[in-house]
Design a protein around this motif. Structure first.
Motif, PDB file in Angstrom:
ATOM      1  N   THR A 117      -3.354   0.212  -3.342  1.00 38.89           N
ATOM      2  CA  THR A 117      -2.958  -1.088  -3.051  1.00 38.89           C
ATOM      3  C   THR A 117      -2.735  -2.084  -4.123  1.00 38.89           C
ATOM      4  OG1 THR A 117      -5.349  -1.943  -2.938  1.00 38.89           O
ATOM      5  CG2 THR A 117      -4.530  -0.831  -0.648  1.00 38.89           C
ATOM      6  N   ILE A 145       0.999  -1.120  -0.022  1.00 38.60           N
ATOM      7  CA  ILE A 145       0.123  -0.087  -0.186  1.00 38.60           C
ATOM      8  C   ILE A 145       0.937   1.361  -0.186  1.00 38.60           C
ATOM      9  CG2 ILE A 145      -0.303  -0.115   2.381  1.00 38.60           C
ATOM     10  CD1 ILE A 145      -3.094   0.924   2.082  1.00 38.60           C
ATOM     11  N   GLN A 163      -5.742  -7.864   6.887  1.00 38.23           N
ATOM     12  CA  GLN A 163      -6.946  -8.648   7.105  1.00 38.23           C
ATOM     13  C   GLN A 163      -7.102  -9.721   6.353  1.00 38.23           C
ATOM     14  OE1 GLN A 163      -9.371  -8.078   9.560  1.00 38.23           O
ATOM     15  NE2 GLN A 163     -10.026 -10.343   9.057  1.00 38.23           N
ATOM     16  N   GLY A 170      -2.548   5.498  -0.238  1.00 36.65           N
ATOM     17  CA  GLY A 170      -3.590   4.420  -0.130  1.00 36.65           C
ATOM     18  C   GLY A 170      -3.809   3.353  -1.372  1.00 36.65           C
ATOM     19  N   VAL A 193       0.271  -0.626   9.770  1.00 38.74           N
ATOM     20  CA  VAL A 193      -0.004  -1.387   8.387  1.00 38.74           C
ATOM     21  C   VAL A 193      -0.892  -2.646   8.826  1.00 38.74           C
ATOM     22  CG1 VAL A 193       2.044  -2.349   7.917  1.00 38.74           C
ATOM     23  CG2 VAL A 193       0.247  -1.979   6.054  1.00 38.74           C
ATOM     24  N   TYR A 194      -1.910  -3.160   8.508  1.00 39.80           N
ATOM     25  CA  TYR A 194      -2.790  -4.088   8.722  1.00 39.80           C
ATOM     26  C   TYR A 194      -2.712  -5.030   7.412  1.00 39.80           C
ATOM     27  CZ  TYR A 194      -4.071  -0.934  12.416  1.00 39.80           C
ATOM     28  OH  TYR A 194      -4.314  -0.066  13.504  1.00 39.80           O
ATOM     29  N   THR A 222      -7.057  -8.153   2.715  1.00 40.30           N
ATOM     30  CA  THR A 222      -7.154  -6.880   2.511  1.00 40.30           C
ATOM     31  C   THR A 222      -6.060  -6.127   3.299  1.00 40.30           C
ATOM     32  OG1 THR A 222      -9.252  -6.899   2.151  1.00 40.30           O
ATOM     33  CG2 THR A 222      -8.682  -4.716   2.594  1.00 40.30           C
ATOM     34  N   SER A 236      -4.394  -2.612   4.760  1.00 43.42           N
ATOM     35  CA  SER A 236      -4.755  -1.206   4.984  1.00 43.42           C
ATOM     36  C   SER A 236      -3.714  -0.406   5.907  1.00 43.42           C
ATOM     37  CB  SER A 236      -6.226  -1.064   5.706  1.00 43.42           C
ATOM     38  OG  SER A 236      -6.142  -1.817   6.933  1.00 43.42           O
ATOM     39  N   ARG A 237      -3.767   0.862   6.149  1.00 46.65           N
ATOM     40  CA  ARG A 237      -2.954   1.653   7.019  1.00 46.65           C
ATOM     41  C   ARG A 237      -3.566   2.634   7.661  1.00 46.65           C
ATOM     42  NH1 ARG A 237       1.649   3.646   3.071  1.00 46.65           N
ATOM     43  NH2 ARG A 237       2.363   5.070   4.922  1.00 46.65           N
ATOM     44  N   ASP A 238      -2.826   2.716   9.091  1.00 47.87           N
ATOM     45  CA  ASP A 238      -3.358   3.736   9.575  1.00 47.87           C
ATOM     46  C   ASP A 238      -2.360   4.892  10.040  1.00 47.87           C
ATOM     47  OD1 ASP A 238      -3.814   5.722  11.775  1.00 47.87           O
ATOM     48  OD2 ASP A 238      -5.183   4.349  12.856  1.00 47.87           O
TER      49      ASP A 238
END
Length: 120
Positions: A57, A51, A81, A55, A78-79, A68, A70-72
């Motif tokens: 991907t 990513i 799922q 944002g 970074v995640y 999936t 994602s990032r905060d």
């Protein structure tokens, strides 16, 4: 100094879900791309997903539709799922982050790895 700490791995039955996290900390100026790789026994490490800072991907075909990323940005985290897990997803999962540090400049950093085991 920059550190990456991963969490969230474990043992799960086929069809189950897990969520991996990778948090960056230390003397960070900015974080660029973030990614997850995995390495199964006897196999080469492979890219699972990445990513960009804005944002966008990219997901490997082998996990597309199930995983999936994602990032905060506020948490430098970074995640990954992972849903509908399969035995062939069993591997050590590593996060890989492109970081511009306040000291030492820009570089690629790796997490310590977290084991994901999917039983049939």
């Amino acid at each position: 100094q920059v550190q990456l700490v991963e969490s969230g791995g474990g043992l799960v039955q086929a069809g189950g879900s897990l969520r991996l996290s990778c948090a960056a900390s230390g003397s960070i100026f900015s974080i660029n791309a973030m990614a997850w790789h995995r390495q199964a026994p006897g196999k080469q490490r492979e890219l699972v997903a990445d990513i960009t800072s804005d944002g966008s991907t990219n997901i490997a075909d082998s996990v597309k539709g199930r995983f999936t990323i994602s990032r905060d940005n506020a948490k430098n985290t970074v995640y990954l799922q992972m849903n509908t897990l399969k035995p062939e997803d069993t591997a050590v999962y590593y996060c890989n982050v492109d970081i511009s540090a306040r000291v030492g400049g820009r570089g690629l950093y790796w997490g310590q790895g977290t084991q994901v085991t999917v039983s049939s």
